[in-house]
Design a protein around this motif. Sequence first.
Motif, PDB file in Angstrom:
ATOM      1  N   GLU A  81     149.039 153.319  17.553  1.00 44.95           N
ATOM      2  CA  GLU A  81     149.949 152.150  17.604  1.00 44.95           C
ATOM      3  C   GLU A  81     149.642 151.514  19.015  1.00 44.95           C
ATOM      4  O   GLU A  81     149.314 152.152  19.829  1.00 44.95           O
ATOM      5  CB  GLU A  81     151.320 152.458  17.540  1.00 44.95           C
ATOM      6  N   VAL A  82     149.275 150.021  18.997  1.00 44.19           N
ATOM      7  CA  VAL A  82     149.264 149.350  20.122  1.00 44.19           C
ATOM      8  C   VAL A  82     150.501 148.307  20.375  1.00 44.19           C
ATOM      9  O   VAL A  82     150.854 147.924  19.613  1.00 44.19           O
ATOM     10  CB  VAL A  82     148.002 148.610  19.812  1.00 44.19           C
ATOM     11  N   ASN A  83     150.862 148.684  21.597  1.00 47.53           N
ATOM     12  CA  ASN A  83     151.898 147.574  22.091  1.00 47.53           C
ATOM     13  C   ASN A  83     151.582 147.021  23.353  1.00 47.53           C
ATOM     14  O   ASN A  83     151.220 147.665  24.250  1.00 47.53           O
ATOM     15  CB  ASN A  83     153.399 148.484  22.302  1.00 47.53           C
ATOM     16  N   ILE A  84     151.498 145.717  23.553  1.00 47.69           N
ATOM     17  CA  ILE A  84     151.143 145.032  24.761  1.00 47.69           C
ATOM     18  C   ILE A  84     152.245 144.110  25.129  1.00 47.69           C
ATOM     19  O   ILE A  84     152.684 143.387  24.406  1.00 47.69           O
ATOM     20  CB  ILE A  84     149.913 144.142  24.427  1.00 47.69           C
ATOM     21  N   ASP A  85     152.698 144.159  26.238  1.00 44.20           N
ATOM     22  CA  ASP A  85     153.733 143.102  26.862  1.00 44.20           C
ATOM     23  C   ASP A  85     153.113 142.378  28.211  1.00 44.20           C
ATOM     24  O   ASP A  85     152.732 143.039  29.041  1.00 44.20           O
ATOM     25  CB  ASP A  85     155.204 143.922  27.360  1.00 44.20           C
ATOM     26  N   LEU A  86     153.091 141.043  27.922  1.00 38.58           N
ATOM     27  CA  LEU A  86     152.721 140.342  29.170  1.00 38.58           C
ATOM     28  C   LEU A  86     153.773 139.672  29.695  1.00 38.58           C
ATOM     29  O   LEU A  86     154.736 139.128  28.990  1.00 38.58           O
ATOM     30  CB  LEU A  86     151.744 139.096  28.455  1.00 38.58           C
TER      31      LEU A  86
ATOM     32  N   VAL B   8     138.671 149.613  13.198  1.00 38.83           N
ATOM     33  CA  VAL B   8     139.356 148.357  12.943  1.00 38.83           C
ATOM     34  C   VAL B   8     140.500 148.239  14.149  1.00 38.83           C
ATOM     35  O   VAL B   8     141.114 149.127  14.561  1.00 38.83           O
ATOM     36  CB  VAL B   8     140.095 148.625  11.818  1.00 38.83           C
ATOM     37  N   ILE B   9     140.646 146.966  14.594  1.00 37.74           N
ATOM     38  CA  ILE B   9     141.930 146.607  15.497  1.00 37.74           C
ATOM     39  C   ILE B   9     142.563 145.557  14.700  1.00 37.74           C
ATOM     40  O   ILE B   9     141.917 144.361  14.384  1.00 37.74           O
ATOM     41  CB  ILE B   9     141.537 146.078  16.852  1.00 37.74           C
ATOM     42  N   THR B  10     143.941 145.767  14.272  1.00 34.35           N
ATOM     43  CA  THR B  10     144.644 144.762  13.751  1.00 34.35           C
ATOM     44  C   THR B  10     145.837 144.472  14.454  1.00 34.35           C
ATOM     45  O   THR B  10     146.570 145.454  14.924  1.00 34.35           O
ATOM     46  CB  THR B  10     145.032 145.100  12.116  1.00 34.35           C
ATOM     47  N   LEU B  11     146.131 143.207  15.141  1.00 33.03           N
ATOM     48  CA  LEU B  11     147.236 142.846  15.795  1.00 33.03           C
ATOM     49  C   LEU B  11     148.086 142.213  14.804  1.00 33.03           C
ATOM     50  O   LEU B  11     147.883 140.912  14.491  1.00 33.03           O
ATOM     51  CB  LEU B  11     146.703 141.999  16.878  1.00 33.03           C
ATOM     52  N   GLY B  12     149.231 142.875  14.309  1.00 33.33           N
ATOM     53  CA  GLY B  12     150.037 142.265  13.142  1.00 33.33           C
ATOM     54  C   GLY B  12     151.276 141.443  13.577  1.00 33.33           C
ATOM     55  O   GLY B  12     152.109 140.782  12.713  1.00 33.33           O
ATOM     56  N   LYS B  13     151.614 141.567  14.848  1.00 34.97           N
ATOM     57  CA  LYS B  13     152.911 141.031  15.258  1.00 34.97           C
ATOM     58  C   LYS B  13     152.859 140.435  16.572  1.00 34.97           C
ATOM     59  O   LYS B  13     152.185 141.064  17.589  1.00 34.97           O
ATOM     60  CB  LYS B  13     153.982 142.177  15.233  1.00 34.97           C
ATOM     61  N   VAL B  14     153.243 139.299  16.847  1.00 37.95           N
ATOM     62  CA  VAL B  14     153.233 138.525  18.147  1.00 37.95           C
ATOM     63  C   VAL B  14     154.564 138.146  18.120  1.00 37.95           C
ATOM     64  O   VAL B  14     155.193 137.119  17.419  1.00 37.95           O
ATOM     65  CB  VAL B  14     151.951 137.450  18.369  1.00 37.95           C
ATOM     66  N   ARG B  15     155.255 138.164  19.280  1.00 40.38           N
ATOM     67  CA  ARG B  15     156.827 137.564  19.488  1.00 40.38           C
ATOM     68  C   ARG B  15     156.732 137.091  20.975  1.00 40.38           C
ATOM     69  O   ARG B  15     156.562 137.701  21.648  1.00 40.38           O
ATOM     70  CB  ARG B  15     157.765 138.584  19.363  1.00 40.38           C
ATOM     71  N   ALA B  16     156.947 135.721  21.019  1.00 41.12           N
ATOM     72  CA  ALA B  16     157.189 135.106  22.205  1.00 41.12           C
ATOM     73  C   ALA B  16     158.191 133.930  22.291  1.00 41.12           C
ATOM     74  O   ALA B  16     158.224 133.376  21.167  1.00 41.12           O
ATOM     75  CB  ALA B  16     155.924 134.591  22.735  1.00 41.12           C
TER      76      ALA B  16
ATOM     77  N   ARG C 248     154.987 139.620  23.474  1.00 38.69           N
ATOM     78  CA  ARG C 248     154.515 141.069  23.026  1.00 38.69           C
ATOM     79  C   ARG C 248     153.819 141.242  21.685  1.00 38.69           C
ATOM     80  O   ARG C 248     153.770 140.215  20.874  1.00 38.69           O
ATOM     81  CB  ARG C 248     156.037 141.810  22.514  1.00 38.69           C
ATOM     82  N   ILE C 249     152.713 141.870  21.986  1.00 37.67           N
ATOM     83  CA  ILE C 249     151.729 141.835  20.838  1.00 37.67           C
ATOM     84  C   ILE C 249     152.110 143.394  20.181  1.00 37.67           C
ATOM     85  O   ILE C 249     151.869 144.345  21.122  1.00 37.67           O
ATOM     86  CB  ILE C 249     150.166 141.600  21.373  1.00 37.67           C
ATOM     87  N   GLU C 250     151.898 143.499  18.894  1.00 38.49           N
ATOM     88  CA  GLU C 250     151.876 144.909  18.336  1.00 38.49           C
ATOM     89  C   GLU C 250     150.847 144.971  17.549  1.00 38.49           C
ATOM     90  O   GLU C 250     150.479 144.104  16.678  1.00 38.49           O
ATOM     91  CB  GLU C 250     153.293 145.162  17.721  1.00 38.49           C
TER      92      GLU C 250
END
Length: 384
Positions: free
Chosen positions: A184-189, A231-239, A251-253
Amino acid sequence: MTVLNEEELILIRRHLHEIPELALQEKQTHQYLLKIIADFKQDYLTIKTPPQLPTALLVLVKGKNPQRTIGYRTDIDALPVTEQTGLKFASKHPGIMHACGHDIHMTVALVLLSYFSENQPQDNLLFFFQPAEESESGGKQAYEKGIFTGKFKPDEFYGLHDNPELPAGAIGCRLGTLFAGTTEVNIDLIGKGGHAAFPQNANDTVVAAASLIMQIQTVISRSIDPIQSGVITLGKVRAGTIRNVIADHTRIEGTIRGLTQQMILKIDQRLKDLCAGIGRSYNMEVKLDLNQGGYWPVENNPELTKNFIQYMKNNPDVNFIETKPKMTGEDFGFLLAKFPGTMFWLGVGDPNSQLHSATLNPDEKSIERGINAIKGFLIARMEK
């Protein structure tokens, strides 16, 4: 009780299908498994419910002249899926379904256990009814909580996963990786918000996130060997909150899939490098959280898997199919990193559905065919 017959195993499978439970909540399933096993001949059995993982179940079958302990694992949890099969024995638990076929897995294991409770095996056999495969990394928890110690420690481990794409009762396997590992990948900018008309006074995390997303798309194409796969899939972006305010947080998930643990670690490092670079380039904080848990690639042991495939190919009663790797995840990969072993497919002949589908309806004829193939393999394995 004698060995479970086909009529009995169908009834067991259907009851298990009616009582699906989510990860680490498999109390009713656990009690039903214990009830069924209690009716088996007990002369060779040692049953253990580990207190550190209370919905797990271990059953050791004592061998006549054991040279090894062969582990057989089945998962017991279900998914948060609302069933749409219309079956008379559909789930009685709203919003929960055995949409990945773990009811089939458990039934196969129970019948194998019933057979060896009546027919003492040559080697010790360890049946592991594992909770929390779909989430919470039940295999990893079991290992790290010390469940596999003393006489409950296997020398090698086997397990199956049903496959609706394969004909009912077919056995599928391959050398190398069967399932990809997942992370699982979670990124917070984190930047600085402000008025849309005055961008010079803010630090826009949406712009930085857009740049990061595009750079991440190059990881597989430019950092991974083209003849391998990832594979890298970024399925959710919230801003943001409204169109005329610059967002101070994005936030990117997403998810990573890789066919070897080495590949996943390489992808992890590239993500760390890119996030650090974006943070410096846009003068903002970029937090990266990578959570793999126990979902390592299912990398089959070469020697044991070659032996397994050879047996299945040479058995005229088995429809063996050599399969390609799948990018779906399975936490048996963590256990195979700790114990040598093999995971394989059992075809359940439902080509119009897929795993995790609300309409998954395995062909029950697959169960007895799978049992016969696996039983034969285990007996042959104990003769070597």
